[in-house]
Scaffold this active site. Structure first.
Site, short mmCIF file in Angstrom:
data_model
loop_
_atom_site.label_atom_id
_atom_site.label_comp_id
_atom_site.label_asym_id
_atom_site.label_seq_id
_atom_site.Cartn_x
_atom_site.Cartn_y
_atom_site.Cartn_z
N LYS A 1 1.01 -1.20 0.02
CA LYS A 1 -0.13 0.25 0.05
C LYS A 1 0.84 1.44 0.05
O LYS A 1 1.53 1.44 0.99
CB LYS A 1 -0.79 0.10 1.12
CG LYS A 1 -1.83 1.13 1.00
CD LYS A 1 -2.49 1.42 2.42
CE LYS A 1 -2.01 2.83 2.98
NZ LYS A 1 -1.77 4.00 2.28
N GLU B 1 9.90 0.72 10.48
CA GLU B 1 10.99 1.64 10.47
C GLU B 1 10.20 3.06 10.63
O GLU B 1 9.48 3.45 9.75
CB GLU B 1 11.48 1.75 9.01
CG GLU B 1 12.73 2.32 8.68
CD GLU B 1 12.53 3.86 8.61
OE1 GLU B 1 12.63 4.48 9.47
OE2 GLU B 1 12.60 3.92 7.26
N CYS C 1 13.31 10.48 7.59
CA CYS C 1 13.18 10.18 8.85
C CYS C 1 14.26 10.11 9.48
O CYS C 1 14.67 10.27 10.70
CB CYS C 1 12.64 8.80 8.83
SG CYS C 1 13.46 7.70 7.75
N GLU D 1 9.59 15.11 16.10
CA GLU D 1 9.87 15.10 14.67
C GLU D 1 9.02 16.07 13.78
O GLU D 1 8.06 16.04 13.75
CB GLU D 1 9.47 13.78 13.79
CG GLU D 1 10.15 13.49 12.67
CD GLU D 1 9.83 11.85 12.14
OE1 GLU D 1 8.70 11.39 12.15
OE2 GLU D 1 10.71 11.33 11.66
P1 NDP Z 1 1.70 7.66 8.80
O1 NDP Z 1 2.45 6.90 9.73
O2 NDP Z 1 0.34 7.77 8.99
O3 NDP Z 1 1.71 6.80 7.11
C1 NDP Z 1 2.66 6.00 6.80
C2 NDP Z 1 1.65 4.89 6.11
O4 NDP Z 1 0.82 4.48 7.07
C3 NDP Z 1 0.95 5.48 5.04
O5 NDP Z 1 0.80 4.45 3.94
C4 NDP Z 1 -0.38 5.70 5.65
O6 NDP Z 1 -1.52 5.72 4.77
C5 NDP Z 1 -0.34 4.31 6.53
N1 NDP Z 1 -1.33 4.50 7.57
C6 NDP Z 1 -1.87 5.55 8.08
N2 NDP Z 1 -2.78 5.01 9.37
C7 NDP Z 1 -2.35 3.80 9.21
C8 NDP Z 1 -3.02 2.61 10.22
N3 NDP Z 1 -3.86 2.78 11.32
N4 NDP Z 1 -2.77 1.22 9.93
C9 NDP Z 1 -1.91 1.10 8.96
N5 NDP Z 1 -1.37 1.92 8.18
C10 NDP Z 1 -1.70 3.40 8.31
O7 NDP Z 1 2.55 9.06 8.45
P2 NDP Z 1 1.85 10.40 8.03
O8 NDP Z 1 1.82 10.42 6.40
O9 NDP Z 1 0.44 10.70 8.44
O10 NDP Z 1 2.84 11.35 8.38
C11 NDP Z 1 2.75 11.76 9.84
C12 NDP Z 1 4.05 12.04 10.53
O11 NDP Z 1 4.87 10.71 10.44
C13 NDP Z 1 5.03 12.98 9.90
O12 NDP Z 1 4.80 14.28 10.03
C14 NDP Z 1 6.31 12.35 10.17
O13 NDP Z 1 6.59 13.11 11.22
C15 NDP Z 1 6.10 10.92 10.41
N6 NDP Z 1 6.55 10.08 9.14
C16 NDP Z 1 7.76 9.52 9.12
C17 NDP Z 1 8.06 8.72 8.00
C18 NDP Z 1 9.25 7.96 8.12
O14 NDP Z 1 9.86 7.74 7.22
N7 NDP Z 1 9.76 7.52 9.54
C19 NDP Z 1 7.44 8.81 6.85
C20 NDP Z 1 6.33 9.62 6.98
C21 NDP Z 1 5.84 10.20 7.93
P3 NDP Z 1 -2.09 7.18 4.13
O15 NDP Z 1 -0.84 7.71 3.55
O16 NDP Z 1 -3.07 6.85 3.47
O17 NDP Z 1 -2.33 8.05 5.78
#
Ligand code: NDP
Length: 498
Positions: free
Chosen positions: A197, A270, A304, A401
């Site tokens: 996904k 991660e 990240c 973050e």
């Molecule tokens: P999320 O953790 O929500 O998103 C990461 C992935 O998980 C996306 O594909 C998201 O879908 C999906 N997801 C969201 N909720 C669920 C759930 N309950 N169960 C399973 N999968 C889920 O990150 P965000 O995009 O909301 O970003 C929020 C914050 O997270 C950022 O501001 C940043 O601080 C951090 N972040 C960290 C990352 C890293 O690489 N460590 C990467 C991205 C964000 P969808 O996109 O549809 O919400």
């Protein structure tokens, strides 16, 4: 030397330099008006009947309609992946699996310009980065794991490695294609099938990748792509997969871990980071400034492992800050498809709100803000490169973050103090150390609680090198041999005896 420095001081601040724009053409990318879910080698209509629009974050222009997969769609994708696993993929000779991975890698190279433009269009990152970092690294991951596919017995001698079955993979929006490569390449090399996904805001490169899979003639059902929001991700976690690999926020990572507890499904996480980039007074200052800029402004800070906390030895604080601020005036913020652009668009309205909220908190708590003069486009989501000084360790901007182009600067006097401050975070993903002393690098590396430590460089990636964190940054590794292990079952230790 003194004369040179003097001459350096007289150099006009390059902010005055004008560049002619050098836009990459978007003609190479052909978008569909509406996409389907990629299940069993075909694009199919979602059973949910729902779609949403994906945008270009630099202009807020809608690009295409994307299916919102519901639980029924996810179940269909997982069932299809299960059939593909039993019907041939798990029994295929390892060399055969390697063949497909090599093909995918080569096709990504051949179509890299198309993918780079699409990645910048849908994600907002500068074309210079999609072209020079995301695409070469994505192809390199497939090449690297193609090389291991028929050597698993040698990679894990006497352990009889076996694939797990179906891997459910959930990826974020900051490196859409690269994260896909990090997930899919080791899973397939180990003999698993996949349901992936992509993030809600950046599904397009994953959907174009389906075309690569067809071109490579990968058997149908081995890789399935289900698009949608967090609810789709949650449905994948609940589905009949054998493993979940997740990259994203710590909050969602914890929710997934709770959901999987006791199910026996394997999990790798991660998650976020708040890395310290530590600058000692004996370092090569100009190189360090480049490393700081690359550490936090690369990909708008949507990284990240970004070096978002700068720890500067007190004796060089002033000259370093002066150089850094001057360097910031040369960063070009704007059109992601312009080859001169250094800092592109923020990925989404939601992310921009989060950055603005944390920056406001930093100012309220008493930190001093610096932003170079730059004109931000009127439409789209933008945030100027930002430096906060006068930051206390307790401030939210030093703890949380931000995931944006925002740097918090702190100081230290001794190596012990640097270690203590660097480790004063719930995260433990990465760190940087800048010093000319090799012994100090090793001393620091032994004490820093971080999965990746860069010395005199930052944000360097290689498929052969494992990547992952400690503490709230997650567990499990991606890349290298370590990245294969979470996709394999082992026959156990008795194999060592006989
Ligand atoms: P999320 O953790 O929500 O998103 C990461 C992935 O998980 C996306 O594909 C998201 O879908 C999906 N997801 C969201 N909720 C669920 C759930 N309950 N169960 C399973 N999968 C889920 O990150 P965000 O995009 O909301 O970003 C929020 C914050 O997270 C950022 O501001 C940043 O601080 C951090 N972040 C960290 C990352 C890293 O690489 N460590 C990467 C991205 C964000 P969808 O996109 O549809 O919400």
């Amino acid at each position: 030397m003194a004369e040179l420095e003097q001459r350096g001081d007289r150099t006009p601040i390059p902010a005055a330099w004008e560049y002619a724009s050098a836009p990459e053409s978007r003609e190479i990318v052909k978008l569909e008006e509406r996409y389907g879910l990629f299940i069993g080698g075909e694009f199919v209509e979602p059973r949910s009947g729902e779609h949403y629009k994906t945008l270009d974050p630099s202009s807020e222009e809608p690009l295409a309609e994307i299916p919102q997969a519901g639980p029924e769609d996810v179940a269909l994708a997982v069932g299809t992946a299960r059939e593909a696993f039993s019907d041939g993929w798990s029994a295929a000779s390892p060399a055969e699996r390697a063949k497909y991975l090599f093909r995918i890698a080569r096709i990504l190279q051949e179509r890299s310009r198309e993918f780079a433009v699409l990645e910048s269009l849908n994600g907002g990152k500068p074309i210079r980065e999609s072209r020079d970092v995301d695409l070469p690294l994505a192809a390199a991951h497939f090449f690297y794991y193609a090389g291991w596919a028929d050597k698993l017995e040698y990679a894990f001698p006497h352990r009889r490695p076996q694939p797990l079955g179906v891997a459910g993979q959930i990826i974020p929006w900051n490196f859409p294609l690269l994260m896909l490569a990090w997930k899919i390449a080791p899973a397939l090399a180990a003999g698993n099938t996949v349901v992936l996904k992509p993030a809600e805001t950046t599904p397009l490169s994953a959907l174009l990748f389906c075309d690569v899979l067809r071109q490579a003639e990968l058997p149908p059902g081995v890789v399935n792509i289900v698009t949608g929001d967090g609810a789709t991700g949650a449905a994948l976690v609940k589905s009949e997969v054998d493993k979940i690999a997740f990259t994203g926020s710590t909050e969602v990572g914890k929710a997934i871990q709770r959901e999987l507890a006791g199910t026996g499904k394997k999990l790798t996480l991660e998650l976020g980071g708040k890395a310290a980039n530590i600058i000692f007074d004996d370092c090569a200052l100009d190189q360090a400034v480049e490393g700081i800029v690359n550490g936090i402004y690369f990909n708008q800070g949507h990284v990240c492992c970004a070096g978002s906390r700068l720890l500067v030895q007190e004796s060089i604080y002033e000259p370093l800050l002066e150089k850094l601020k001057r360097r910031l005036t040369t960063l070009r913020v704007g059109d992601p498809l312009d080859k001169n652009t250094d800092v592109g668009a923020i990925n989404s309205r939601q992310q921009l709100d989060k950055i603005e909220e944390l920056v406001a908190a930093g100012e309220e708590e008493g930190a001093e803000i610096y932003q170079p003069p730059c004109r931000l486009p009127e439409k789209g989501y933008w945030f100027a490169p930002t430096v906060f000084t006068n930051v206390a360790q307790s401030y939210r901007i030093a703890q949380e973050e931000i995931f944006g182009p925002v740097l918090s600067v702190l100081t230290f006097r001794t190596p012990d103090e640097a270690v203590e401050k660097a480790n004063n975070t719930p995260y433990g993903l990465s760190a940087g150390v800048w010093t000319e002393k090799g012994s100090r690098i090793l001393w620091m590396a032994q004490r820093l609680e971080a999965g990746v430590i860069w010395a005199n460089t930052y944000n360097r990636f290689d498929p052969a090198s494992p990547f992952g964190g400690y503490k709230e940054s997650g567990f499990g590794r991606e890349g290298g041999l370590h990245g294969l292990e979470p996709y394999l079952d082992f026959d156990g230790a008795e194999a060592f005896g006989g």
